[in-house]
Design a protein around this motif. Structure first.
Motif, PDB file in Angstrom:
ATOM      1  N   VAL A 133       0.835  -1.204   0.000  1.00 58.92           N
ATOM      2  CA  VAL A 133       0.000   0.000   0.000  1.00 58.92           C
ATOM      3  C   VAL A 133       0.870   1.254   0.000  1.00 58.92           C
ATOM      4  O   VAL A 133       0.577   2.242  -0.680  1.00 58.92           O
ATOM      5  CB  VAL A 133      -0.947   0.001   1.213  1.00 58.92           C
ATOM      6  CG1 VAL A 133      -1.735   1.295   1.282  1.00 58.92           C
ATOM      7  CG2 VAL A 133      -1.888  -1.190   1.139  1.00 58.92           C
ATOM      8  N   VAL A 134       1.967   1.217   0.766  1.00 60.07           N
ATOM      9  CA  VAL A 134       2.888   2.361   0.805  1.00 60.07           C
ATOM     10  C   VAL A 134       3.513   2.576  -0.570  1.00 60.07           C
ATOM     11  O   VAL A 134       3.583   3.699  -1.080  1.00 60.07           O
ATOM     12  CB  VAL A 134       3.981   2.139   1.866  1.00 60.07           C
ATOM     13  CG1 VAL A 134       4.977   3.286   1.852  1.00 60.07           C
ATOM     14  CG2 VAL A 134       3.364   2.003   3.246  1.00 60.07           C
ATOM     15  N   LEU A 135       3.966   1.473  -1.191  1.00 59.25           N
ATOM     16  CA  LEU A 135       4.577   1.575  -2.511  1.00 59.25           C
ATOM     17  C   LEU A 135       3.577   2.099  -3.535  1.00 59.25           C
ATOM     18  O   LEU A 135       3.903   2.961  -4.364  1.00 59.25           O
ATOM     19  CB  LEU A 135       5.102   0.206  -2.940  1.00 59.25           C
ATOM     20  CG  LEU A 135       5.977   0.155  -4.200  1.00 59.25           C
ATOM     21  CD1 LEU A 135       7.213   1.021  -4.025  1.00 59.25           C
ATOM     22  CD2 LEU A 135       6.366  -1.275  -4.512  1.00 59.25           C
ATOM     23  N   ALA A 136       2.343   1.596  -3.468  1.00 59.73           N
ATOM     24  CA  ALA A 136       1.308   2.029  -4.408  1.00 59.73           C
ATOM     25  C   ALA A 136       0.931   3.487  -4.199  1.00 59.73           C
ATOM     26  O   ALA A 136       0.429   4.135  -5.115  1.00 59.73           O
ATOM     27  CB  ALA A 136       0.075   1.148  -4.265  1.00 59.73           C
ATOM     28  N   SER A 137       1.156   4.033  -3.001  1.00 55.67           N
ATOM     29  CA  SER A 137       0.848   5.437  -2.714  1.00 55.67           C
ATOM     30  C   SER A 137       2.023   6.359  -3.021  1.00 55.67           C
ATOM     31  O   SER A 137       1.845   7.468  -3.515  1.00 55.67           O
ATOM     32  CB  SER A 137       0.453   5.600  -1.246  1.00 55.67           C
ATOM     33  OG  SER A 137      -0.657   4.800  -0.932  1.00 55.67           O
TER      34      SER A 137
END
Length: 244
Positions: free
Chosen positions: A168-172
């Motif tokens: 989720v962090v990478l996708a954000s």
């Protein structure tokens, strides 16, 4: 739409940080539940931004905005009442990160979010092929969209492609960095190209734009009518090949 997406992404990343530093399971689960509230609204805001960037004023009508607002609202209601009905996820599993065991409702919203991404890919690809002056920023945003959604999908199916960073962090963070480059480096909100294009398209005089090798780059609608050829097939041809 871009500003709204950035604001909601800040809330999402703050909840990810709070989840990471939480020491007990209940707190981690609570922060994850807060985190997922923002996922579909962010995806919808970026979807609206894409439509408005590709075709300003054409797709984001009041009716379409109302329809696009319904799925994120339903998702938020489903997530907030999940402890009672368990329609979004059956349980939360904690290993390195908190991950859900999705129920039917959760998978439906995942599929809806990915469908929005596919439409964005099609819209960006159309603009990339149609407008040479937009190609660099569009290529940047398109590649970011594909990479971020791929990272999120791999995280959803629990494919451990990285042991040190939540999907989720990478996708954000990927969109945050690359959209900033597109915004400040390529001036994606510069109104001049759109204004110039609007003026040329409304002119009754035929206008053909050539590159430095005298190959056609674009035609306005009046020129298309005069020459009997569309702008796409005419691109790259010499004037001698276009003139009737």
């Amino acid at each position: 739409q871009f500003a709204v997406a950035c604001l909601m992404s800040s809330a999402l990343l703050a909840s990810v940080a709070a989840e990471a530093v939480a020491t007990d399971l209940t707190t981690k689960n609570a922060w994850y539940a807060f985190q997922v509230l923002w996922m579909l609204p962010i995806a919808t805001a970026l979807f609206c931004f894409t439509l408005e960037y590709v075709q300003p004023g054409r797709w984001l009508t009041r009716r379409n905005l109302t329809l696009l607002a319904i799925p994120p609202l339903l998702a938020m209601i489903l997530y907030l009442t999940n402890d009672r009905h368990h329609l979004a996820w059956r349980t939360l599993v904690v290993d390195r990160f908190v991950r859900p065991e999705y129920a039917v409702g959760g998978w439906l919203f995942v599929a809806y979010g990915m469908s929005l991404a596919l439409i964005q890919v099609a819209a960006f690809s159309w603009l990339f092929l149609r407008s040479p002056q937009h190609r660099w920023p569009v290529a940047l945003m398109l590649s970011t969209l594909v990479l971020s959604r791929s990272a999120l999908l791999l995280d959803i199916v629990r494919f451990d492609y990285t042991a040190w960073l939540d999907g989720v962090v990478l996708a954000s963070m990927l969109p945050a960095v690359t959209y900033a480059i597109a915004l400040f480096g390529f001036h994606i909100f510069d109104p001049l190209p759109a204004a110039r294009q609007a003026v040329i398209e409304q002119m009754q005089a035929g206008v053909v734009v050539f590159d430095t090798h005298w190959r056609a780059v674009s035609l306005n609608p009046a020129a298309e009518g005069m020459l009997g050829v569309r702008s796409g097939p005419a691109r790259g041809k010499l004037w001698q090949e276009l003139a009737p």
